[in-house]
Scaffold this active site. Structure first.
Site, PDB file in Angstrom:
ATOM      1  N   ARG A   1       0.833  -1.209   0.000  1.00  0.00           N
ATOM      2  CA  ARG A   1       0.000   0.000   0.000  1.00  0.00           C
ATOM      3  C   ARG A   1       0.872   1.265   0.000  1.00  0.00           C
ATOM      4  O   ARG A   1       0.554   2.250  -0.666  1.00  0.00           O
ATOM      5  CB  ARG A   1      -0.934  -0.007   1.215  1.00  0.00           C
ATOM      6  CG  ARG A   1      -2.045  -1.046   1.069  1.00  0.00           C
ATOM      7  CD  ARG A   1      -2.840  -1.193   2.351  1.00  0.00           C
ATOM      8  NE  ARG A   1      -3.486   0.022   2.762  1.00  0.00           N
ATOM      9  CZ  ARG A   1      -3.897   0.284   4.017  1.00  0.00           C
ATOM     10  NH1 ARG A   1      -3.687  -0.608   4.985  1.00  0.00           N
ATOM     11  NH2 ARG A   1      -4.507   1.396   4.315  1.00  0.00           N
TER      12      ARG A   1
ATOM     13  N   THR B   1     -17.216   7.456   2.916  1.00  0.00           N
ATOM     14  CA  THR B   1     -17.032   6.428   3.942  1.00  0.00           C
ATOM     15  C   THR B   1     -18.261   5.543   4.029  1.00  0.00           C
ATOM     16  O   THR B   1     -19.392   6.028   3.909  1.00  0.00           O
ATOM     17  CB  THR B   1     -16.690   7.026   5.332  1.00  0.00           C
ATOM     18  OG1 THR B   1     -16.677   5.972   6.308  1.00  0.00           O
ATOM     19  CG2 THR B   1     -17.669   8.106   5.767  1.00  0.00           C
TER      20      THR B   1
ATOM     21  N   GLN C   1     -10.379   9.516   8.135  1.00  0.00           N
ATOM     22  CA  GLN C   1     -10.067   8.137   8.522  1.00  0.00           C
ATOM     23  C   GLN C   1      -8.937   7.601   7.655  1.00  0.00           C
ATOM     24  O   GLN C   1      -8.433   6.505   7.893  1.00  0.00           O
ATOM     25  CB  GLN C   1     -11.308   7.251   8.351  1.00  0.00           C
ATOM     26  CG  GLN C   1     -12.493   7.675   9.194  1.00  0.00           C
ATOM     27  CD  GLN C   1     -13.748   6.902   8.785  1.00  0.00           C
ATOM     28  OE1 GLN C   1     -14.003   5.795   9.242  1.00  0.00           O
ATOM     29  NE2 GLN C   1     -14.535   7.497   7.907  1.00  0.00           N
TER      30      GLN C   1
ATOM     31  N   ASN D   1     -21.527  10.018  -1.402  1.00  0.00           N
ATOM     32  CA  ASN D   1     -21.074   8.629  -1.505  1.00  0.00           C
ATOM     33  C   ASN D   1     -21.629   8.027  -2.789  1.00  0.00           C
ATOM     34  O   ASN D   1     -22.682   8.445  -3.268  1.00  0.00           O
ATOM     35  CB  ASN D   1     -21.563   7.804  -0.298  1.00  0.00           C
ATOM     36  CG  ASN D   1     -20.750   6.533  -0.088  1.00  0.00           C
ATOM     37  OD1 ASN D   1     -20.683   5.677  -0.956  1.00  0.00           O
ATOM     38  ND2 ASN D   1     -20.128   6.411   1.064  1.00  0.00           N
TER      39      ASN D   1
ATOM     40  N   HIS E   1      -7.351   7.596  12.175  1.00  0.00           N
ATOM     41  CA  HIS E   1      -6.835   6.222  12.186  1.00  0.00           C
ATOM     42  C   HIS E   1      -5.324   6.181  11.955  1.00  0.00           C
ATOM     43  O   HIS E   1      -4.790   5.150  11.531  1.00  0.00           O
ATOM     44  CB  HIS E   1      -7.569   5.362  11.148  1.00  0.00           C
ATOM     45  CG  HIS E   1      -9.017   5.116  11.499  1.00  0.00           C
ATOM     46  ND1 HIS E   1      -9.964   4.707  10.574  1.00  0.00           N
ATOM     47  CD2 HIS E   1      -9.669   5.219  12.685  1.00  0.00           C
ATOM     48  CE1 HIS E   1     -11.141   4.583  11.182  1.00  0.00           C
ATOM     49  NE2 HIS E   1     -10.995   4.892  12.462  1.00  0.00           N
TER      50      HIS E   1
ATOM     51  N   ALA F   1     -16.877  11.613  -5.251  1.00  0.00           N
ATOM     52  CA  ALA F   1     -16.416  12.712  -4.391  1.00  0.00           C
ATOM     53  C   ALA F   1     -15.614  13.743  -5.194  1.00  0.00           C
ATOM     54  O   ALA F   1     -15.722  14.938  -4.941  1.00  0.00           O
ATOM     55  CB  ALA F   1     -15.562  12.157  -3.251  1.00  0.00           C
TER      56      ALA F   1
ATOM     57  N   CYS G   1      13.420  -2.170  15.210  1.00  0.00           N
ATOM     58  CA  CYS G   1      13.809  -0.870  15.758  1.00  0.00           C
ATOM     59  C   CYS G   1      15.334  -0.758  15.823  1.00  0.00           C
ATOM     60  O   CYS G   1      15.994  -1.639  16.382  1.00  0.00           O
ATOM     61  CB  CYS G   1      13.220  -0.725  17.160  1.00  0.00           C
ATOM     62  SG  CYS G   1      13.736   0.771  18.017  1.00  0.00           S
TER      63      CYS G   1
END
Ligand code: BJW
Ligand code: ZN
Length: 245
Positions: free
Chosen positions: A70, A188, A101, A213, A119, A231, A147
Site C-alpha cells: 500500500r 465512507t 479516517q 457517496n 486512524h 467525491a 527498531c
C-alpha cells in the site's frame, strides 16, 4: 439534484462552524483502493482480517507486506479535486476541522492543515518495544522491520480494530462535533466506530449533515442532503472549485 446541490452549497456558505469527515472513497479517484467493496482484496485476503493486532502478532511479515504494498502504491498517488475542494473551504471558515479516517496523507498534500488523522498515518512507524515513533517514507529492505534502538518489531502507526483512537484526535473531533452546525461526510461506508456515529450526533443536535457517496450508507437517513456520485466531482460542486494550481 442540481437545485439540491445549490441548497447544500448555500448551507456550506452559511455555516459558521464546519466539520468534514472523510473515508477511503475520497482517495479512490486518486487510485488508492478502498477497504470494502470491489478492489478491496489483497492476495485474496480481506483487509479487515489484516488490520488487527492479532493478525500482526500471528504473522507480522504478511501484515507488513500488505502495508509495504500500500505504501508503494500510495507514494505514486496525487490528491484529486475532492481533496483540493476540502483544502480550499478550510481557508474560508474560521472554525473548521477535517477528520479523516484515511492514512494516506493525501489531504495534507492537497493543502489541508486543520485536520486530524483519526486512524493514524501509513507513513508513521512505531516501535512495539520502546514506543519510539517516527515518519519513514522509504521502503524497508527487510520485512518485518526492527527498531534501530532496541531491536523490537516496528509496526505501522495506524489504528487497528480494537485499538484506541489517538487521544488528541478523539478529543479534537468530539469537541468539534459538539459545536459544529454542519457536518459533511464523504466517501465512507460509515460502518466503523466511533466515526460512524458522528452524523447521528450532529443530526441529533439539529445540525445539518451532508453526505457524498457512490452508495447509500447507514447514515444516509440522518443526512439532510445525501448525494450519490463521485467525491471528486460532487465535493467541488458543493464546496466550490479550487483555483487551478
Ligand atoms: C466513493 C467513491 C468515490 C468509493 N466517491 N464515494 C461500537 C459498536 C460495535 C463495534 C465497535 C464499537 N466501537 C468500537 C467498535 C469496534 C470497531 C468497529 O467499529 N467495528 C465495526 C466494524 C463493527 N472499532 C474499533 O475498534 C475502533 N477503536 C475503538 O473504537 O476503540 C475503542 C473500543 C475498542 C473496542 C471496543 C469498543 C471500543 C478502531 C477502528 C480502526 C479502523 N481501522 C481501519 C484500518 C486502519 C489502518 C489501515 O489503513 O490499514 O481503518 S479499518 C478500515 O475501515 C480503515 C478505514 O479508515 C475504516 C473505514 O473505512 P472507510 O473509509 O469507510 O472505507 P470503506 O472501504 O469501508 O468505504 C468506502 C466508501 O467510499 C464506500 O461507501 C463507497 O461507496 C465509497 N466510495 N469510491 C465517493 N469515488
Ligand atoms: Zn525500539
Amino acid at each position: 439534484m442540481e437545485s439540491d446541490l445549490r441548497a447544500a452549497g448555500r448551507s456550506v456558505r452559511e455555516s459558521r462552524s464546519m466539520c468534514v469527515l472523510t473515508g477511503a472513497g475520497v482517495s479512490a479517484e486518486s487510485g488508492v483502493p478502498t477497504f470494502r467493496g470491489p478492489g478491496g482484496m489483497w492476495r485474496n485476503r480481506d483487509p479487515m482480517s489484516l488490520a488487527t493486532p492479532e493478525a500482526f502478532a500471528a504473522d507480522p511479515k504478511t501484515v507488513w507486506e500488505w502495508y509495504q504494498w500500500r505504501r508503494d502504491l500510495i507514494r505514486k498517488c496525487a490528491p484529486n479535486p475532492g481533496h483540493a475542494a476540502i483544502a480550499r473551504i478550510e481557508r474560508e471558515k474560521g472554525d473548521f476541522l477535517l477528520v479523516t479516517q484515511n492514512v494516506d496523507g493525501l489531504h495534507r498534500l492537497a493543502g489541508s492543515r486543520k485536520l486530524v488523522e483519526f486512524h493514524g498515518s501509513i507513513w508513521a512507524v512505531r516501535c512495539t518495544g520502546c514506543g519510539r515513533e517516527e515518519e519513514i517514507r522509504s521502503d524497508f529492505p527487510l520485512l518485518p522491520p526492527r527498531c534501530p534502538s532496541c531491536g523490537a518489531l516496528l509496526r505501522p502507526g495506524v489504528v487497528w480494530f480494537g485499538e484506541q483512537i489517538p487521544p488528541s484526535a478523539l478529543e479534537a473531533s468530539l469537541a468539534m462535533l459538539g459545536r459544529c452546525d454542519l457536518l459533511l461526510v464523504a466517501g465512507t461506508s460509515s460502518v466503523v466506530q466511533p466515526s460512524a456515529s458522528f452524523a447521528f450526533s450532529v443530526a441529533q443536535r439539529g445540525g445539518t449533515v451532508i453526505e457524498v457517496n457512490l452508495e447509500e450508507t447507514p447514515v444516509s437517513g440522518a443526512a439532510r442532503f445525501s448525494f450519490r456520485g463521485k467525491a471528486g466531482e460532487l465535493l467541488p460542486a458543493i464546496l466550490g472549485r479550487a483555483d487551478p494550481p
